[in-house]
Each structure stands twice: as C-alpha cells, then as structure tokens.
Design an enzyme around this catalytic site. Structure first.
Site, PDB file in Angstrom:
ATOM      1  N   HIS A 283      -9.264  -9.657   9.754  1.00  0.00           N
ATOM      2  CA  HIS A 283      -8.959 -11.092   9.606  1.00  0.00           C
ATOM      3  C   HIS A 283      -8.479 -11.719  10.902  1.00  0.00           C
ATOM      4  CE1 HIS A 283      -4.514 -10.968   9.091  1.00  0.00           C
ATOM      5  NE2 HIS A 283      -4.706  -9.854   8.417  1.00  0.00           N
ATOM      6  N   GLU A 330      -6.342 -15.207   5.697  1.00  0.00           N
ATOM      7  CA  GLU A 330      -5.979 -14.041   4.877  1.00  0.00           C
ATOM      8  C   GLU A 330      -4.499 -14.098   4.500  1.00  0.00           C
ATOM      9  OE1 GLU A 330      -4.204 -10.173   3.986  1.00  0.00           O
ATOM     10  OE2 GLU A 330      -3.828 -11.336   5.769  1.00  0.00           O
ATOM     11  N   ASP A 358      -7.325  -3.509   8.717  1.00  0.00           N
ATOM     12  CA  ASP A 358      -6.189  -4.437   8.675  1.00  0.00           C
ATOM     13  C   ASP A 358      -4.886  -3.664   8.482  1.00  0.00           C
ATOM     14  OD1 ASP A 358      -4.572  -6.650   8.543  1.00  0.00           O
ATOM     15  OD2 ASP A 358      -5.043  -7.123   6.457  1.00  0.00           O
ATOM     16  N   HIS A 429       4.373  -9.140  10.662  1.00  0.00           N
ATOM     17  CA  HIS A 429       4.884 -10.483  10.308  1.00  0.00           C
ATOM     18  C   HIS A 429       6.174 -10.868  11.030  1.00  0.00           C
ATOM     19  CE1 HIS A 429       2.510 -10.502   6.208  1.00  0.00           C
ATOM     20  NE2 HIS A 429       1.744 -10.220   7.251  1.00  0.00           N
TER      21      HIS A 429
HETATM   22 ZN   LIG Z   1      -3.296  -8.388   7.902  1.00  0.00          ZN
END
Ligand SMILES: [Zn+2]
Length: 465
Positions: A283, A330, A358, A429
């Site tokens: 992604h 995504e 991913d 993240h």
């Molecule tokens: Zn990811």
C-alpha cells in the site's frame, strides 16, 4: 508391436506420474530461472533505493491528501521507468481526516505533560480541550462491562499491553481497543478516551491508527488519543496513589468531506495467458507522523524491486500476467482494497493467486498459503524453491495482507510470505517510522523471495483452486 507396447508403457507411465505426483508445477528449467532471480536479487539494491526515494521525495502520505496524490504520481513514474505495461491510476473517493493540535497533561495531583497522539477518525475536543478525572480499565472488555455511573463525565483510560511476537499475533487483539473505545466511552457518557498505544516499543512515541469508521451520525465517538507506552506507565503510577487523577487533553483534528485517492496498477503482461492474473500488492498511503518507511514503503520497494528483476533478468515474460497493485487509503480502512474488489469483480475468477507485502522489511521466514487441499502439492513445489532463503513451508490458512481481505473472501487463492515482525510494532504508526529502520540485507532477501515466487506462479500451468 514392440513400438506400440513401448508407447503404451510411456503413456501409462506419464498417466501414472500425473495421478501420483502433480508436482509438475515447477519444471527443472523453472527452478533454474528462479535460482537465477534469487542470485540477481543479492546484487541489486533496487528495492532499498525505491524505499529511499518514496520516503524522501514524498515523505508522509496520508489518505486523501495532496501528499498521497504525489505518491501516486511517484508510483506511476516508477512503474513506467521500470517498463511495466498498462500503468494506470484507478481513482476512488475517501473521507479525509487531518490531525490538529495534540497536547496531553496530568493536571493534578502531579502536573506534567504526556506524550499522546490522536487516533485516526477521532473527533475534536475543541481548542479549550477536555479536562476530567481519569477512570482506568485493563481492557476494552472491562470497559464494555462498566456501568454509566463509573464512567460518566470522566476520561476513560484503557491500559492494555500488546504482546511482542515474531508474527505480530498480538496485534489482532490489541487493535480492538483502538477500533471501539471511542464509541463505547461515548455510550457510557465519558468526555474523552485514552488508550495505551497499540505497539510494543518502550520509547516515547505514541502510535496512531484508525478507529472503527463511525456508522451513524449519532455515533461520533468521544475524542480519543493514544499514550506513548512510558506515558501510559506514568499515568498508571499516578493512579496507583489511590487519589483522583485529573488529565487535560487538547486534540483538534478535522473530519473533511471525501477527496480523491486511487490504486496505482502496472502489469507484466503474460505471454501465453494474459487474462490469468497473479496479483502482488503493497500500500502506497501511510500515516502522517513518520515517513511510512516500514509501513508500507518497504512493501512498495519489495514488490517493485521484484517486478524489476523479472523484467530485466528474464529473456521473455512469464506465461501469466503479473499485476502489481499499489493500494491507496489502506490505513483509513482498506478503502482502496474495497474499490479494487468492486472494480475487478468480474475478473476475480481469473486471479490465480494474490499476495501482499505489508509487514516491514524483516526477513521472510515462512510460506503460508490458502489454496484448495488438492492443490497443496503444487504450492509445496513452489515453496520448495524458496527454501534456500531460509523460508519454511507453513500452513494453509494464510490471510494475506490487509488489502487482500475482500479477494480472500471471494475465493482468490492467497499466499503470505511471512516476515520476521519482532520489532515491527516498535515503529508502526509512529513518528519513528523512518527510512533508517529499513535493513538493506533483509530487504534484498524479500525482493529475492518475491521475484522467484511471482515468476513461478506466473510461469506454472498449475491452478490453485
Ligand atoms: Zn500497512
């Protein structure tokens, strides 16, 4: 007569061979070509270069923003330069959420600031912020069983620790609190919510990530943020004194109307069966805090690096079409994956197999599949070629990457090349998801595995369903 008998024997022999060992999925010539790809990947750092290029030239690329549009432009140019065919953007709309101010502090009894970050989709506290006493729960489930009287007018704090593991198995459970806490807290009358970050790092970085998409307008959810792990520890210690702890939270994100996003697609068109598709995904979007290097710049580098090797090393393309899909949006709820499954519904029966990278840039250590039982031998023959990379054959319950969810549900065979994700959720993240976290040698191993795998499933005549 002798000749006839001989022919009969040969006929029987080949019939027998077919019935007993359908492992013709990989011929010796195919193995030799795959080995050549494995060797070339060791001398090629194209995957690593692509991650550097994306994370430097585009940087963070939140879904629906101008930055994600630049990432699409970047991807189109790279696919064209690599020589892929049918390069295109398939657009769709995505709701946009933009981060604002984010400040957290313990007001009393021990005044000090807290490291927080708002969760994707969260509502705003307004500039004045929300200030209230904290009520702590050790899990989402404990909050779900709480009474309104415990929670009303307070700031909820879910202090649940995510378990570190090689395959990231702790994430599925840990992510539930991120998805639901804002809504459960709202139903119980809370003014805001905090969660311990969904992550495994002990560094002072908070982990963002998407909340569940609110369905009805009535369900807006309270403003919600994640605490960095050491700050969750600190808040817990403060609560340990047994006296009321008051926290102030100022987060001012904005929810904006839908804007353009898109999937970027390029193909190595099959020389004999172009309608048969091997889908390889990653992604393109990322969260806004870091530069999206491990999530999912690495995946972009891996699949494009592998496509490049196949284009440059093989005298002719494989039998089937290899379709590289760089999914958009995504992170905010696999919006690109949904759009792809919708747009290509009629073609899905011709999708031979799908895979997605991913999970960062760690070494691949296991080959899982999701194919028909009677096709397991064929898949095992392909997995066998990857063994020299230290990749063991795993189980037949592969889930694939997040963008493969809808394809999997519609019966497309799936392969997962499982990476070592021991430290993946240290960076995932966070503002710390940056290019220096990419291990070049491990990335090369991934490129090698993907190149050989993509070639083999695109060259074989075997089917997997
Ligand atoms: Zn990811």
């Amino acid at each position: 007569m002798k000749l006839l008998l001989a022919l009969f024997a040969v006929g029987l022999g080949s019939m027998y061979a077919e019935a007993q060992s359908p492992v013709s999925a990989v011929t010796p010539a195919m193995t030799a070509t795959a080995n050549q790809l494995l060797a070339s990947a060791r001398q090629d750092n194209q995957g690593y270069e692509l991650v550097r290029s994306l994370t430097t030239e585009v940087g963070p690329r939140l879904a629906g923003t101008e930055a994600e549009a630049r990432a699409r432009q970047w991807a189109v140019e790279k696919l064209q330069v690599l020589g892929l065919q049918n390069v295109r953007v398939e657009p769709f709309q995505v709701p946009v959420w933009l981060r604002g101010v984010e400040l957290g502090e313990i007001v009393s009894p021990f005044p000090q600031s807290l490291t927080i970050t708002a969760l994707g989709g969260s509502s705003s506290t307004g500039k004045q912020g929300a200030e209230a006493e904290v009520v702590v729960f050790d899990s989402l489930s404990a909050l779900q069983h709480a009474s309104r009287i415990q929670v009303e007018g307070k700031i909820v704090f879910i202090d649940e620790v995510m378990v570190r593991s090689r395959d990231g198995a702790g994430y599925g459970l840990a992510v539930q609190k991120r998805l639901a806490t804002a809504y459960v807290s709202e139903q119980l009358g809370a003014v805001a919510a905090l969660i311990r970050s969904v992550g495994t790092s002990s560094h002072r970085f908070a982990h963002t990530g998407q909340m569940r998409q609110a369905g009805a307008d009535a369900e807006v959810g309270v403003p919600m943020a994640a605490l960095a792990a050491p700050d969750a520890d600190q808040l817990k210690r403060a609560l340990g004194y047994g006296k009321p702890v008051t926290v102030k939270l100022v987060i001012t994100p904005q929810r904006l109307p839908p804007a353009s996003s898109g999937n970027v697609i390029g193909e190595i068109v099959g020389r004999e069966a172009p309608q048969e598709i091997v889908l390889v995904g990653a992604h393109l979007d990322s969260w806004d805090l870091g530069t999206g290097a491990v999530d999912d710049g690495a995946g972009i580098g891996i699949v494009l690096g592998a496509a490049k090797l196949i284009m440059q090393q093989l005298p002719q393309g494989p039998r089937r079409t290899i379709r590289v899909v760089l999914f958009g949006a995504e992170e905010v709820g696999t919006v690109g994956a949904k759009a792809y499954a919708r747009e290509h519904a009629a073609e899905l029966p011709d999708h031979i197999v799908a895979t997605e990278s991913d999970f960062g840039s760690g070494d691949i250590w296991r080959f899982d599949s999701r194919v028909e039982e009677e096709k397991l031998l064929q898949m095992a023959a392909i997995a066998k070629v990857l063994e020299p990379l230290g990749i063991a054959r795993g189980n037949n319950t592969a889930r694939g990457g997040p963008d493969l969810k809808y394809l999997r549900e519609m019966g497309v065979p799936i392969v997962s090349l499982l990476q070592d994700g021991q430290d993946y959720f240290d960076f995932h993240h966070t503002a710390d998801d940056t290019f220096d976290k990419i291990a070049p040698r491990a990335l090369d191993q991934n490129v090698a595995a993907y190149a050989a795998f993509m070639y083999l499933v695109a060259e074989t005549t075997a089917e997997f369903r």
